[in-house]
Design an enzyme around this catalytic site. Sequence first.
Site, PDB file in Angstrom:
ATOM      1  N   LYS A   1       0.856  -1.183   0.000  1.00  0.00           N
ATOM      2  CA  LYS A   1       0.000   0.000   0.000  1.00  0.00           C
ATOM      3  C   LYS A   1       0.904   1.249   0.000  1.00  0.00           C
ATOM      4  O   LYS A   1       1.829   1.339   0.807  1.00  0.00           O
ATOM      5  CB  LYS A   1      -0.899  -0.025   1.249  1.00  0.00           C
ATOM      6  CG  LYS A   1      -2.130   0.825   1.120  1.00  0.00           C
ATOM      7  CD  LYS A   1      -3.207   0.468   2.140  1.00  0.00           C
ATOM      8  CE  LYS A   1      -4.361   1.435   2.015  1.00  0.00           C
ATOM      9  NZ  LYS A   1      -5.523   1.075   2.797  1.00  0.00           N
TER      10      LYS A   1
ATOM     11  N   GLU B   1     -20.139  -3.680   9.889  1.00  0.00           N
ATOM     12  CA  GLU B   1     -21.019  -2.772  10.621  1.00  0.00           C
ATOM     13  C   GLU B   1     -22.165  -3.505  11.304  1.00  0.00           C
ATOM     14  O   GLU B   1     -22.542  -3.157  12.436  1.00  0.00           O
ATOM     15  CB  GLU B   1     -21.578  -1.704   9.672  1.00  0.00           C
ATOM     16  CG  GLU B   1     -20.553  -0.673   9.205  1.00  0.00           C
ATOM     17  CD  GLU B   1     -19.647  -1.152   8.072  1.00  0.00           C
ATOM     18  OE1 GLU B   1     -19.879  -2.269   7.557  1.00  0.00           O
ATOM     19  OE2 GLU B   1     -18.706  -0.428   7.721  1.00  0.00           O
TER      20      GLU B   1
ATOM     21  N   ARG C   1     -25.718  -0.587   6.586  1.00  0.00           N
ATOM     22  CA  ARG C   1     -25.486  -2.029   6.627  1.00  0.00           C
ATOM     23  C   ARG C   1     -26.099  -2.670   7.886  1.00  0.00           C
ATOM     24  O   ARG C   1     -26.215  -3.886   7.970  1.00  0.00           O
ATOM     25  CB  ARG C   1     -23.974  -2.306   6.641  1.00  0.00           C
ATOM     26  CG  ARG C   1     -23.315  -2.117   5.307  1.00  0.00           C
ATOM     27  CD  ARG C   1     -23.738  -3.227   4.380  1.00  0.00           C
ATOM     28  NE  ARG C   1     -23.311  -3.002   3.025  1.00  0.00           N
ATOM     29  CZ  ARG C   1     -22.128  -3.343   2.545  1.00  0.00           C
ATOM     30  NH1 ARG C   1     -21.238  -3.911   3.331  1.00  0.00           N
ATOM     31  NH2 ARG C   1     -21.841  -3.124   1.295  1.00  0.00           N
TER      32      ARG C   1
END
Length: 643
Positions: free
Chosen positions: A286, A373, A401
């Site tokens: 990353k 979530e 969600r």
Amino acid sequence: MANPDGEKLLDRVTTPQQLRQLSMDELAQLADELRERIIEVVSRRGGHLASNLGVAELTIALHYVFDFSRDHLLWDVGHQCYAHKILTGRGSQFDNLRQAGGLSGFPSPSESPYDPFATGHAGTAISTAAGLAWADKAANRDAKSVAVVGDASIVNGLSMEGVNNAAMLRRQFLIVLNDNSMAIDRTAGAMAQALDRIRMTHTYNQLKQSTEHLLRHLPMGQEISEALRNLASGLRTTLHGGQIFEALGITYFGPIDGHDIGELIRVLKRLAAFNQPAILHVHTEKGRGAQYAVEDPCRFHSPSAYSVDANGDAVFAKRTNATWTEVFSEALLEAADADERVVAITAAMPDGTGLTAFRDKYPSRYIDVGISESHAVAMAAGLARAGLRPVVAVYSTFMQRAIDQAFQELALQKLPVVLCLDRAGLVGSDGAVHHGFADIAYLRPLPGMTLMAPADAAEMRACLKRALSLEGPTAIRYPRDVVPAGLPGPCPPFEHARSRVLCEGDAATLLCYGATCEPAMAAAKELRRDDGLAVAVVNARFAKPLDEEEISRRIALGSPVVVCEDHAVVGGLGSAVLELAAAQGLSAANVRLLGIGDEFVAHASRAQQLSQVSLDAASIAATLRGLLGRKADPARKSVQGNT
Ligand SMILES: Cc1ncc(C[n+]2csc(CCOP(=O)(O)OP(=O)(O)O)c2C)c(N)n1
């Protein structure tokens, strides 16, 4: 990376067909050029940086091997699609990334046939790819499906449901697990640990040999034979990270080096011809190509615009005002200092939701559940049942969600869980996939739910204090913005269903909620100064329960009552006000609703979006002038009346 004439490959390679003409060395150069371009534009425009830098080679290799004008490429979340955009004919527009009228920061079918879905929420790629694959199979189409999913998103419940079902597809179906060991922050949870173990216990050479062995023996284009299943299962004992997938019937390959373009192409070519569901585990870095992003991938997950100084360090403009997230972070620490039952939960977003200070101060009271979530909210219910005071810090859009858990695990059980909904309302350049435009609408029908919004920093503290004192579930909403200067006068405590009058006036009432108090106050000031109109501004504070007495009194006066909310008009505070009027037999002919209309608001700055939906001070003032017969009402496009 330009040739002696200064020409870059990116100047002439604008489509996947063109990149297929390049040599392996040129492809590696193309990856570097893509990174340079992404860094250059994101440093000026802001946007998702570190994840995009990590997938340059993977993007090239995928487009080299597959033909996504016919095959399907699904980027999970979609925040890592910048190289894909540049390579699918959108390079010339890349300068205007995330700007009004420019390219979206996420996949967007309205931009390109190479984007099958507009996405922004994690966990959907495997499911949508499975749907496309199923339909292709039914129609006898020879299109291939590839879902690229990050190591943090693969653990999302939706991803796992997708894996469970995709495993049953008896045809080509490739999941590329892009493992950079990071969500926005470090990945959390058991899957992250399993992936870490693979990284630590196997060198690429060892793994290459195993993958090589497996690839050599794959019967391309045929059903996998029992013998090869056994071979694969033999390898599983070494590649234990893949066991979880293999047990479900998804053949696991890798991990391979996601920056070795030749290796990626070689393996993908074989897998493109593999007629069974498979998962390719790819390691990427990353932030690759920008040292500051490699060193701090969390900070550079989605930075605002920045410059780079002589030492190569990124420098950000100084902000004077605190953000809502920062103010919440401080208020939560105060609450936690005062009450040791307070615990905080995030779904993989400690930084974005302002929980890092809490994590540092109270590590044993802090829980990062990963991108989950629904689990976060259900787990909060368990914590509350056990006597704790959980605070779930989550973006309004991602709380969607967990609507069912808010219903069944929180409201139905009357449990004292506080949902702190950051990024409520219009969010600016992340655009349509991230607006928190519906939280009042989806939470207000739940019996026993309390909904509050603070209008400044003092109100945030008072509101959180109130929420933590209640015996049922609460949601507090606040926007992606800086916090306005304090409201006039001292901040009274939040009392049950009581609004706060910010200024009086008899010409009209602006009934506001949280973020809209500031522009409403500015509009009232402008009207008093320029038009001699005295307009009252009432801070509703509660969308549920409403301050029925104050609001119905204002409606009964007969002068215009304009409800201003940074939320969809459908199902918002205004709807609650109209319900109140109906219940009390009041005429609501004088009530107008200002909010987000029945549309998806495109990416632009938050200020531009607020003006677009007539929620900035000038538009609110113009609306009132129109209603009071002063001048034309330019904001009529998003004003919905009840008559
Ligand atoms: C449902 C949902 N929750 C939270 C987010 C916020 N979010 C965006 S990217 C991201 C991390 C994704 O990590 P990973 O899938 O590993 O991809 P990477 O960025 O590392 O490439 C998170 C948490 C989201 N987009 N969707």
